[in-house]
Write a protein that holds these residues in place. Structure first.
Motif, short mmCIF file in Angstrom:
data_model
loop_
_atom_site.label_atom_id
_atom_site.label_comp_id
_atom_site.label_asym_id
_atom_site.label_seq_id
_atom_site.Cartn_x
_atom_site.Cartn_y
_atom_site.Cartn_z
N GLY A 11 -3.82 -3.62 3.15
CA GLY A 11 -2.51 -3.94 3.45
C GLY A 11 -2.53 -5.13 4.56
O GLY A 11 -3.50 -5.78 4.52
N ALA A 12 -1.46 -5.25 5.18
CA ALA A 12 -1.62 -6.32 6.10
C ALA A 12 -0.92 -5.78 7.40
O ALA A 12 -0.12 -4.87 7.46
CB ALA A 12 -0.61 -7.43 5.64
N LEU A 13 -0.95 -6.70 8.60
CA LEU A 13 -0.69 -6.24 9.73
C LEU A 13 0.14 -7.58 10.37
O LEU A 13 -0.29 -8.61 10.41
CB LEU A 13 -1.63 -5.97 10.80
N ALA A 14 1.28 -7.33 11.05
CA ALA A 14 2.16 -8.46 11.63
C ALA A 14 2.62 -7.98 12.99
O ALA A 14 3.04 -6.99 13.21
CB ALA A 14 2.98 -9.09 10.69
N VAL A 15 2.86 -9.01 13.89
CA VAL A 15 3.47 -8.77 15.08
C VAL A 15 4.99 -8.61 14.78
O VAL A 15 5.52 -9.59 14.34
CB VAL A 15 3.21 -9.85 16.26
N TYR A 16 5.72 -7.77 15.21
CA TYR A 16 7.11 -7.56 14.96
C TYR A 16 7.78 -7.27 16.60
O TYR A 16 7.53 -5.93 16.84
CB TYR A 16 7.44 -6.60 13.90
N GLY A 17 8.19 -8.02 17.08
CA GLY A 17 8.92 -7.67 18.32
C GLY A 17 7.65 -7.31 19.59
O GLY A 17 6.89 -8.36 19.56
N THR A 18 8.00 -6.40 20.13
CA THR A 18 6.53 -5.79 21.03
C THR A 18 5.52 -5.03 20.30
O THR A 18 4.87 -4.61 20.95
CB THR A 18 7.38 -5.40 22.34
N GLY A 19 5.87 -4.68 18.95
CA GLY A 19 4.76 -4.09 18.34
C GLY A 19 4.20 -4.68 17.16
O GLY A 19 4.23 -5.77 17.09
N ILE A 58 1.38 -11.96 5.06
CA ILE A 58 2.38 -11.53 5.74
C ILE A 58 2.62 -12.37 7.14
O ILE A 58 1.58 -13.02 7.73
CB ILE A 58 2.18 -10.10 6.39
N VAL A 59 3.84 -12.67 7.60
CA VAL A 59 4.01 -13.59 8.67
C VAL A 59 5.20 -12.95 9.33
O VAL A 59 6.19 -12.76 8.91
CB VAL A 59 4.04 -15.07 8.30
N LEU A 66 8.17 -11.48 6.83
CA LEU A 66 7.91 -11.98 5.45
C LEU A 66 6.70 -11.33 4.98
O LEU A 66 5.47 -11.53 5.56
CB LEU A 66 7.87 -13.33 5.39
N THR A 67 6.77 -10.69 3.62
CA THR A 67 5.50 -10.44 2.82
C THR A 67 5.55 -11.39 1.76
O THR A 67 6.62 -11.51 1.08
CB THR A 67 5.66 -8.93 2.27
N LEU A 68 4.53 -11.80 1.50
CA LEU A 68 4.40 -13.17 0.63
C LEU A 68 3.39 -12.80 -0.69
O LEU A 68 2.29 -12.61 -0.40
CB LEU A 68 4.08 -14.64 1.20
N GLY A 69 4.04 -12.26 -1.61
CA GLY A 69 2.97 -12.05 -2.89
C GLY A 69 2.37 -10.89 -2.64
O GLY A 69 2.82 -10.02 -2.23
#
Length: 103
Positions: A11-19, A58-59, A66-69
């Motif tokens: 899978g993937a991991l991204a920073v979102y807000g403070t999490g 992911i970004v 965003l998930t890309l592809g």
């Protein structure tokens, strides 16, 4: 250390807000599951991704994540995904009102 509820292998991991937002998995039964780690609050399930996705790009952007592809985890062979999806929380309450939109 916080234990995650679902496996997000490939899978993937991204920073979102403070999490941190974890998206996708090679395991087809959980490949559309999305979880958010709130520091101090642990992991919580949020709105499922519209696709059964593995290995997405992911970004984090100002509007959300965003998930890309990536690849469709529940097909054999794993078909490429050509869409871009935006995760955002319009209520800023991080409940099931969270949603994904295809761009």
């Amino acid at each position: 250390i916080f234990s995650i509820f679902k496996s997000h292998r490939y899978g993937a991991l991204a920073v979102y807000g403070t999490g941190l937002l974890a998206v996708g998995s090679v395991t087809t039964s959980v490949a559309n599951k999305v979880e958010l780690l709130n520091i101090g609050g642990g992991w919580q399930a949020v709105a499922d991704h519209p696709r059964s996705i593995r290995q997405p790009g992911i970004v984090a952007v100002d509007e959300g994540v965003l998930t890309l592809g990536g690849y469709q985890a529940d097909t054999s062979p794993n078909a490429p995904i050509n869409e871009v999806y935006l995760f955002k929380d319009p209520t800023n309450k991080l409940k099931k009102q969270n949603y994904w939109a295809v761009l």
